[in-house]
Design an enzyme around this catalytic site. Structure first.
Site, PDB file in Angstrom:
ATOM      1  N   GLU A 117      48.197  62.513  50.278  1.00  0.00           N
ATOM      2  CA  GLU A 117      48.869  61.916  49.119  1.00  0.00           C
ATOM      3  C   GLU A 117      47.875  61.074  48.335  1.00  0.00           C
ATOM      4  O   GLU A 117      46.849  60.660  48.889  1.00  0.00           O
ATOM      5  CB  GLU A 117      50.049  61.051  49.587  1.00  0.00           C
ATOM      6  CG  GLU A 117      49.632  59.889  50.463  1.00  0.00           C
ATOM      7  CD  GLU A 117      50.752  59.359  51.376  1.00  0.00           C
ATOM      8  OE1 GLU A 117      51.415  60.163  52.070  1.00  0.00           O
ATOM      9  OE2 GLU A 117      50.936  58.129  51.383  1.00  0.00           O
ATOM     10  N   LYS A 119      45.944  58.013  46.705  1.00  0.00           N
ATOM     11  CA  LYS A 119      45.785  56.610  47.066  1.00  0.00           C
ATOM     12  C   LYS A 119      46.005  55.815  45.785  1.00  0.00           C
ATOM     13  O   LYS A 119      45.264  55.947  44.818  1.00  0.00           O
ATOM     14  CB  LYS A 119      44.376  56.377  47.604  1.00  0.00           C
ATOM     15  CG  LYS A 119      44.152  54.959  48.070  1.00  0.00           C
ATOM     16  CD  LYS A 119      42.847  54.863  48.834  1.00  0.00           C
ATOM     17  CE  LYS A 119      42.678  53.508  49.470  1.00  0.00           C
ATOM     18  NZ  LYS A 119      42.601  52.419  48.512  1.00  0.00           N
ATOM     19  N   ASP A 121      46.003  52.671  43.390  1.00  0.00           N
ATOM     20  CA  ASP A 121      45.107  51.521  43.297  1.00  0.00           C
ATOM     21  C   ASP A 121      45.892  50.328  42.765  1.00  0.00           C
ATOM     22  O   ASP A 121      45.953  50.089  41.569  1.00  0.00           O
ATOM     23  CB  ASP A 121      43.943  51.866  42.373  1.00  0.00           C
ATOM     24  CG  ASP A 121      42.751  50.976  42.650  1.00  0.00           C
ATOM     25  OD1 ASP A 121      42.770  50.265  43.671  1.00  0.00           O
ATOM     26  OD2 ASP A 121      41.817  50.980  41.841  1.00  0.00           O
ATOM     27  N   TYR A 229      54.884  54.195  50.948  1.00  0.00           N
ATOM     28  CA  TYR A 229      54.162  55.177  51.745  1.00  0.00           C
ATOM     29  C   TYR A 229      54.102  54.838  53.227  1.00  0.00           C
ATOM     30  O   TYR A 229      53.423  55.504  53.993  1.00  0.00           O
ATOM     31  CB  TYR A 229      52.742  55.351  51.213  1.00  0.00           C
ATOM     32  CG  TYR A 229      52.012  54.025  51.028  1.00  0.00           C
ATOM     33  CD1 TYR A 229      51.732  53.210  52.105  1.00  0.00           C
ATOM     34  CD2 TYR A 229      51.615  53.614  49.761  1.00  0.00           C
ATOM     35  CE1 TYR A 229      51.088  51.990  51.937  1.00  0.00           C
ATOM     36  CE2 TYR A 229      50.961  52.395  49.583  1.00  0.00           C
ATOM     37  CZ  TYR A 229      50.708  51.588  50.674  1.00  0.00           C
ATOM     38  OH  TYR A 229      50.068  50.392  50.513  1.00  0.00           O
ATOM     39  N   LYS A 317      37.587  58.778  49.375  1.00  0.00           N
ATOM     40  CA  LYS A 317      37.321  58.097  48.102  1.00  0.00           C
ATOM     41  C   LYS A 317      36.678  59.058  47.103  1.00  0.00           C
ATOM     42  O   LYS A 317      35.672  59.699  47.422  1.00  0.00           O
ATOM     43  CB  LYS A 317      36.391  56.899  48.327  1.00  0.00           C
ATOM     44  CG  LYS A 317      37.060  55.724  49.008  1.00  0.00           C
ATOM     45  CD  LYS A 317      38.104  55.106  48.082  1.00  0.00           C
ATOM     46  CE  LYS A 317      38.587  53.756  48.531  1.00  0.00           C
ATOM     47  NZ  LYS A 317      37.674  52.666  48.373  1.00  0.00           N
ATOM     48  N   CYS A 413      26.708  30.655  18.703  1.00  0.00           N
ATOM     49  CA  CYS A 413      27.797  31.184  19.521  1.00  0.00           C
ATOM     50  C   CYS A 413      28.729  32.053  18.666  1.00  0.00           C
ATOM     51  O   CYS A 413      29.176  31.605  17.608  1.00  0.00           O
ATOM     52  CB  CYS A 413      28.563  30.015  20.122  1.00  0.00           C
ATOM     53  SG  CYS A 413      30.116  30.499  20.855  1.00  0.00           S
ATOM     54  N   CYS A 416      32.200  30.191  18.078  1.00  0.00           N
ATOM     55  CA  CYS A 416      32.388  28.940  17.338  1.00  0.00           C
ATOM     56  C   CYS A 416      31.241  28.599  16.408  1.00  0.00           C
ATOM     57  O   CYS A 416      31.331  27.638  15.650  1.00  0.00           O
ATOM     58  CB  CYS A 416      32.638  27.786  18.309  1.00  0.00           C
ATOM     59  SG  CYS A 416      31.168  27.316  19.229  1.00  0.00           S
ATOM     60  N   CYS A 431      26.867  28.551  25.400  1.00  0.00           N
ATOM     61  CA  CYS A 431      27.344  27.719  24.316  1.00  0.00           C
ATOM     62  C   CYS A 431      27.863  26.424  24.935  1.00  0.00           C
ATOM     63  O   CYS A 431      28.583  26.455  25.926  1.00  0.00           O
ATOM     64  CB  CYS A 431      28.490  28.427  23.589  1.00  0.00           C
ATOM     65  SG  CYS A 431      29.381  27.321  22.481  1.00  0.00           S
ATOM     66  N   CYS A 436      34.512  25.171  21.310  1.00  0.00           N
ATOM     67  CA  CYS A 436      34.494  26.619  21.409  1.00  0.00           C
ATOM     68  C   CYS A 436      35.842  27.138  21.924  1.00  0.00           C
ATOM     69  O   CYS A 436      36.251  26.843  23.046  1.00  0.00           O
ATOM     70  CB  CYS A 436      33.370  27.030  22.347  1.00  0.00           C
ATOM     71  SG  CYS A 436      33.135  28.780  22.369  1.00  0.00           S
TER      72      CYS A 436
HETATM   73  S1  IVH Z   1      48.771  54.111  54.077  1.00  0.00           S
HETATM   74  C1  IVH Z   1      47.875  51.766  58.028  1.00  0.00           C
HETATM   75  N1  IVH Z   1      49.013  55.349  51.786  1.00  0.00           N
HETATM   76  O1  IVH Z   1      45.146  51.481  50.417  1.00  0.00           O
HETATM   77  C2  IVH Z   1      47.496  51.778  56.625  1.00  0.00           C
HETATM   78  N2  IVH Z   1      47.878  53.282  51.824  1.00  0.00           N
HETATM   79  O2  IVH Z   1      42.486  50.978  51.475  1.00  0.00           O
HETATM   80  C3  IVH Z   1      48.631  52.213  55.799  1.00  0.00           C
HETATM   81  N3  IVH Z   1      47.118  52.527  49.636  1.00  0.00           N
HETATM   82  O3  IVH Z   1      46.047  48.734  52.363  1.00  0.00           O
HETATM   83  C4  IVH Z   1      48.214  52.522  54.446  1.00  0.00           C
HETATM   84  N4  IVH Z   1      47.906  54.216  48.492  1.00  0.00           N
HETATM   85  O4  IVH Z   1      47.307  49.129  50.176  1.00  0.00           O
HETATM   86  C5  IVH Z   1      48.530  54.274  52.435  1.00  0.00           C
HETATM   87  N5  IVH Z   1      49.337  56.528  49.824  1.00  0.00           N
HETATM   88  C6  IVH Z   1      48.871  55.463  50.461  1.00  0.00           C
HETATM   89  C7  IVH Z   1      48.203  54.443  49.783  1.00  0.00           C
HETATM   90  C8  IVH Z   1      47.698  53.357  50.514  1.00  0.00           C
HETATM   91  C9  IVH Z   1      47.256  53.077  48.427  1.00  0.00           C
HETATM   92  C10 IVH Z   1      46.415  51.248  49.896  1.00  0.00           C
HETATM   93  C11 IVH Z   1      47.073  50.338  50.880  1.00  0.00           C
HETATM   94  C12 IVH Z   1      46.044  50.052  51.929  1.00  0.00           C
HETATM   95  C13 IVH Z   1      44.782  50.389  51.211  1.00  0.00           C
HETATM   96  C14 IVH Z   1      43.668  50.735  52.157  1.00  0.00           C
END
Ligand code: IVH
Length: 683
Positions: A117, A119, A121, A229, A317, A413, A416, A431, A436
């Site tokens: 799934e 990730k 942010d 999730y 990543k 600056c 200002c 500055c 400012c």
């Molecule tokens: S599972 C046991 N699923 O990524 C860990 N995390 O880098 C459970 N995050 O702290 C996390 N999307 O805040 C999971 N689909 C996803 C996610 C996700 C974002 C975040 C989460 C975690 C961080 C780790």
């Protein structure tokens, strides 16, 4: 509630709550509304009216999502199960290694089933439901203990206040990510720029900043989303697999990750990751990777966790996004601390990872020189998930004769118009003006701080609020604040408004050392301010001060001298000081001033504290110190230079040790005086 109508009214309210929650779910989670906004609003108002009239409010009423009063601070919340983080993989090979480890640990011969799934942010969150009702929402914090952000989370429409569905567990902690989608992020930043507020660097900061607001009405004004999730503590329900849990979440009207895929075997996992990566430019949200999880919860249990991460999941990543962009102009901007930073404006703007990038920082002048970046050049711009865009390198240099001029440091600056300072050897251009607008909030916070004017109640949050309401746009506005203006604001009541007005009034009687420190002149900390106060009879003596005058003071270095002279050389600064004194009645005494002696004392500029039993009366030793230009203080602090220690020294000695203050005996003090010991210069 009038008794005859009770049941009918209760039912009517319950029905409205149920209907409105359903429509809200269709709108905010499924994105397929079936009634118009106007109809929703009509029913909402009807519910509001009934609730008010009969004082009957259900915990999951949509009216409970807004309007909570601002909080003083967030309470701490302990997570029943720790909220872990994830291990990262940066290549497909590392994903294969992960699968290899899992197969080995489980002793499996067949292929393992995973889920893949996006990730998200954003900011990790835990939602605790008891008997189906949302009781607490908390941030991740350090994984064990987070902050109670329930009131703010309730303003997010897609967060169910009550679990609807066939299976409602006794207790369940649901984890997810709060995020801001890209369209909302861009809109918010445009609005902030218009208001003169700093833009958020990325959607994650925007989401985090919105959740960590003490005033829920600010959070309510930001459109935030949630993707659930994971789970923490469970009671009265169980699941076989992650995908089954996600299906339950969906049925129970929780928003869940888009494009969750079940993938059996590592090849399918890699294909699913690639699919997310290919599609991510088109996602409405920011994603910096894909999360791979072992689907079977029994197997997850077997694999267990390391200290901070589970063994059964990994985050793949994606590499940072990069694009080429042409620099149309190079301009400078002023940060809140007065540092002037160059930035590039791109024309046309470029889309990098779904975000429109129109400008990028160039960090500092040395960086521009090193990369030889000029207007007209085409450069590589990178936007990694968690950083603001930056220029990596120049790809095409605009050819002569069109190639832009070498970039020059501005003299004044850009915010200002005051003269800027750049000290030899330092990259930062700054500055120093008190006028400012770019720095005013930061300057006021410093001005009011404990070591400065000590105005209790004029800290970061209140300054931000007063600034945003236009009540604190200039320094002298502090003294123009009126109680009525304050009471009209969300963070103030009668008493707190009066307290702030009183604190401001009290601060008007001050001393020169405090005042100089409060002005926030670059390099003038508490110690240097005191040293200046000792050497100048009053503020007006400083109005015509030169670099040399300051360098004549033992211990004062080049940098302070230049900065103080620039500060007092700015006519606008002097005008402001006059306004504060003449119009607002500031009175500045100077108990620190010491009349010039012909020979500067050996202890000049040094602060001493005496502790323990001394061979001479304490008063006498203090007099000795003062007569050699030193200052005798009664308590140890960061500005203490020496602690003179006698026998049976107690807490002062401990504190001095903690602060790293040098200790001397009475005999050593005498030697210092004898030798005319010179302390090193400051800066
Ligand atoms: S599972 C046991 N699923 O990524 C860990 N995390 O880098 C459970 N995050 O702290 C996390 N999307 O805040 C999971 N689909 C996803 C996610 C996700 C974002 C975040 C989460 C975690 C961080 C780790």
């Amino acid at each position: 509630m009038p008794s005859g109508t009770t049941r009918d009214i209760k039912e009517q309210i319950a029905r409205l709550v149920k209907d409105l929650n359903y429509h809200s779910y269709r709108y905010h989670v499924l994105d397929t509304p079936i009634i118009s906004d106007a109809e929703y609003d009509r029913q909402f108002r009807q519910l509001q009216k009934l609730e008010e009239q009969y004082r009957y409010v259900l915990p999951d009423s949509p009216t409970q999502r807004v309007g909570a009063a601002p909080q003083e601070k967030f309470e701490k919340v302990r997570h029943a199960e720790p909220m872990l983080s994830l291990d990262n993989a940066f290549s497909h090979d590392e994903v294969r290694d992960f699968d290899g480890r899992i197969s080995k640990l489980l002793g499996a011969d067949g292929e393992i089933e995973y889920t893949v799934e996006p990730k998200y942010d954003g900011l990790a969150l835990e939602l605790s439901y008891r008997k189906g009702v949302l009781v607490t929402a908390s941030t991740r914090g350090d994984g064990y203990e987070g902050e109670d952000v329930t009131l703010n989370i309730k303003t997010i429409r897609s967060v169910p206040l009550k679990i609807e569905g066939a299976q409602v567990p006794d207790e369940i902690d649901i984890r997810g990510e709060v995020y801001m989608d890209l369209a909302e992020f861009e809109k918010l930043n445009k609005e902030r720029e218009k208001k003169g507020d700093p833009a958020f660097a990325n959607p994650r900061n925007a989401a985090a900043g919105s959740i960590r607001q003490l005033d829920p009405s600010i959070t309510a004004g930001r459109k935030l989303f949630l993707a659930c999730y994971g789970m923490g503590r469970l009671g009265g329900i169980s699941f076989e697999s992650h995908s089954e849990f996600i299906a339950w979440l969906k049925e129970s009207r929780f928003p869940t990750p888009a494009r969750l895929k079940i993938a059996k075997g590592v090849d399918k996992v890699i294909a699913a990751i690639a699919e997310i990566e290919k599609g991510r430019q088109g996602f409405p949200f920011e994603t910096d990777g894909a999360v791979v999880k072992v689907n079977d919860l029994g197997l997850q249990q077997k694999l267990g966790t390391k200290t901070r991460e589970p063994r059964w999941a990994i985050a793949y990543k994606f590499p940072a996004h990069q694009e080429n962009a042409r620099i149309d102009k190079i301009r400078w901007s002023v940060g809140r601390t007065g540092v002037i930073t160059p930035f590039a404006i791109f024309k046309p703007s470029v889309k990098i990872g779904g975000v429109t990038v129109t400008r990028s920082t160039l960090h500092n002048w040395d960086e521009i020189r090193r990369k030889d970046i000029r207007e007209g050049d085409t450069v590589v711009v990178e936007r990694a998930g968690d950083v603001i865009p930056h220029v990596v390198s120049v790809v095409i240099r605009d050819e002569k004769p069109h190639r832009g001029e070498e970039v020059q440091i501005p003299d004044t600056c850009p915010a200002c118009g005051s003269k800027v300072t750049r000290e030899g050897g330092e990259v930062a251009v700054k500055c120093t003006s008190l006028h400012c607008p770019a720095q005013i909030q930061e300057k006021i916070i410093h001005f009011a701080s404990r070591g400065g004017m000590d105005i209790e109640g004029l800290g970061e949050k209140n300054v931000e609020l007063l600034y945003s309401r236009g009540l604190l746009r200039h320094f002298e506005d502090i003294y123009k604040l009126r109680k009525d203006d304050l009471i009209a604001l969300p963070r103030f009541a009668e008493k707190s408004a009066q307290n702030l007005i009183d604190a401001i009034e009290r601060s008007k009687k001050t001393n020169l050392a405090r005042f100089l420190y409060a002005l926030g002149i670059i390099h003038v900390g508490e110690f240097a301010a005191k040293l200046l106060a000792k050497n100048f009879e009053g503020l007006e003596e400083l109005y015509h001060v030169s670099r040399e005058d300051i360098l004549n003071i033992k211990q004062m270095g080049e940098k302070i001298a230049a900065s103080v002279a620039t500060f007092f050389g700015d006519k606008k600064n002097l005008e402001l000081l006059d306004v504060m004194i003449k119009e607002h009645g500031l009175t500045i005494s100077n108990p620190d001033y010491q009349r010039k002696r012909n020979a500067p004392g050996a202890l000049e500029g040094l602060t001493f504290v005496i502790t323990g039993t001394m061979p001479k009366p304490r008063k006498e030793i203090e007099g000795l110190i003062e007569s050699h230009g030193g200052h005798a203080a009664s308590s140890v602090s960061a500005v203490t230079d020496y602690l003179v220690v006698g026998e049976d020294a107690g807490s002062k000695l401990r504190k001095a040790k903690d602060l790293g203050v040098t200790t001397v005996t009475y005999e050593e003090l005498l030697k210092m005086i004898e030798k005319g010991d010179k302390a090193p210069r400051l800066f």
